[in-house]
Structure formats: C-alpha cells, structure tokens
Design an enzyme around this catalytic site. Structure first.
Site, PDB file in Angstrom:
ATOM      1  N   GLY A 155       5.148  14.424  25.039  1.00 18.82           N
ATOM      2  CA  GLY A 155       6.257  15.233  24.532  1.00 18.82           C
ATOM      3  C   GLY A 155       5.860  16.377  23.613  1.00 18.82           C
ATOM      4  N   GLN A 156       4.542  16.620  23.475  1.00 22.64           N
ATOM      5  CA  GLN A 156       4.120  17.740  22.624  1.00 22.64           C
ATOM      6  C   GLN A 156       4.726  19.033  23.145  1.00 22.64           C
ATOM      7  OE1 GLN A 156       2.186  15.385  23.773  1.00 22.64           O
ATOM      8  NE2 GLN A 156       0.439  14.928  22.464  1.00 22.64           N
ATOM      9  N   ARG A 157       4.972  19.944  22.237  1.00 17.41           N
ATOM     10  CA  ARG A 157       5.616  21.195  22.616  1.00 17.41           C
ATOM     11  C   ARG A 157       4.909  21.872  23.799  1.00 17.41           C
ATOM     12  NH1 ARG A 157       9.419  24.343  20.552  1.00 17.41           N
ATOM     13  NH2 ARG A 157       9.628  23.183  18.636  1.00 17.41           N
TER      14      ARG A 157
END
Ligand SMILES: Nc1nc2c(ncn2[C@@H]2O[C@H](COP(=O)(O)OP(=O)(O)O)[C@@H](O)[C@H]2O)c(=O)[nH]1
Ligand SMILES: [Mg+2]
Length: 209
Positions: A70-72
């Site tokens: 879910g990291q940017r």
C-alpha cells in the site's frame, strides 16, 4: 442462458472467491492474513513490496486473497489486480489519525473504479487494541461511508493482534458475495439484507448501497 448466469453457475460450482486486501501501508493487511491463516507468530511481518497470494478455505468457500503493498509508490499498480474481484477488504490503521484523510481519498478513488463496480466492500478498522484508537463509527464518519450508494459495505472494528472480530468480518464478506452470486432475484436479496442486519455484530456499522 445469459453470460452472467453461466458465470454465476461456474462460480457456484467452484465456490471460489477472489478477495483483494488493500489500504495504506502499515494498516495491518499482512498481519491480519497471517492471523486468519492460523500463523501465531505475527511479530515478523515486513512491508509488502509487491503482492502476495494466500489461498484458504473459509465456511466452505475457497478464498483467493491478494495482499497488495500500500505504499504510495505502489498504489498506481492496484488497478492491475481489480479484474474479477468479488470483494475488497479495505484495512484501516485505527491508530493513525494523521493519514485518515489520505485513506479516505484512496478509498473513494477505488469506489469509482469501473472494474470494482460489483464488489463487496469490507472495511476493517484494525488495531483496536491500541489505546486511544478511533472507533468504527468515528472512522465511518471520517471516511464518509454513509455516503456510499454504489456498493454493499460494512465496517468492522478488529485487531490482528488479539484476533477479535476478524472472522466475523470475513463471514459477512463471504455471505455478502455469495448472496450476489447465488441469488439474484430481488426477493432473495432483500431477505438476506434484513437477516444480515439483524445478525450484525455489536459495534459494527452496515449499509447496503
Ligand atoms: N497494535 C497493533 N499493531 C498491528 C496490528 N496489526 C498490525 N500491526 C502492526 O502494524 C505494522 C504493519 O503491519 P503490516 O501487516 O505489515 O501492514 P500492511 O502494510 O498493511 O501489510 C506491523 O508492525 C504490525 O505488527 C494490530 O491489530 N494492532
Ligand atoms: Mg503488507
């Protein structure tokens, strides 16, 4: 027989569902999956850099669960996983007030995705064990969940650490997808809605859009 009926029949035979675990990084997606898979050692979870697939059986259904980072920088790739998704499990870190606005924006952007139009949305308000964490109703308000008209959704407070409510969340999710795939008359749909509302877990907020 229409195409939709054929797809439904095939799904019914296989009893196989595709779930997509999404949410901001650090929300607890991988830890939740370890916990529901019966892995007790949840202290060694590293950030998910790509994706991971877990398959397990729940209530007679084979769940193919996609756990996506879910990291940017990884979020633009989420759309590569949308195809044929039956349910999105949106995991929220209930202790992270500072990123709730970011979380709201990402969730609403998913709700607008055409390929997810028919998907059930389960929001897991994770990390309820953290003192001072936000409650499910507070998160529901701040994410604007009451405004969702396009999807069937529910928010479930839970904790991957204690295991509380994880299975109840999954139960609802599977039930909601099964209702759509196996019954498609209005009669069956509305009777399911009322029965699932009356059996909803205390503290959970539910709405069928
Ligand atoms: N207190 C608490 N911490 C959690 C919980 N679930 C996950 N964590 C921690 O949150 C961090 C991120 O977890 P991870 O599963 O990697 O999150 P992901 O990026 O969403 O996959 C880790 O340090 C976990 O130990 C929970 O229910 N309670
Ligand atoms: Mg992860």
């Amino acid at each position: 027989m229409g195409l939709l009926s054929i797809i439904r029949k095939n799904k019914q035979k296989e009893k196989e569902l595709r779930l997509l675990f999404l949410g901001l990084d650090n929300a607890g997606k991988t830890t939740i999956l370890k916990r529901v898979n019966g892995q007790d050692d949840i202290s060694q979870v590293s950030p998910t850099l790509g994706f991971d697939i877990k398959t397990f059986v729940h209530k007679g259904y084979t769940l193919n669960v996609w756990d996506v980072g879910g990291q940017r920088s990884l979020r633009p790739y989420w759309r590569n996983y949308f195809e044929s998704t039956d349910a999105v499990v949106w995991v929220v870190d209930s202790g992270d007030r500072s990123r709730l606005e970011d979380c709201r924006e990402e969730l609403w952007s998913l709700l607008g995705e055409e390929k997810l139009a028919g998907a059930t949305i389960l929001i897991l308000a994770n990390k309820q064990d953290i003192q001072g964490s936000m409650s499910a109703p507070e998160i529901a308000t701040r994410l604007g969940l009451e405004e969702i008209r396009s999807h069937s959704w529910r928010i479930q407070p839970c904790s991957a650490y204690t295991g509380e409510n994880l299975l109840q969340g999954l139960d609802w999710c599977v039930q909601d997808v099964a209702r759509r795939i196996y019954f498609h008359g209005t009669q069956a749909v509305s009777s399911h809605v009322s029965s699932s509302v009356s059996s909803s877990v205390q503290g959970a907020v539910q709405r069928v859009g």
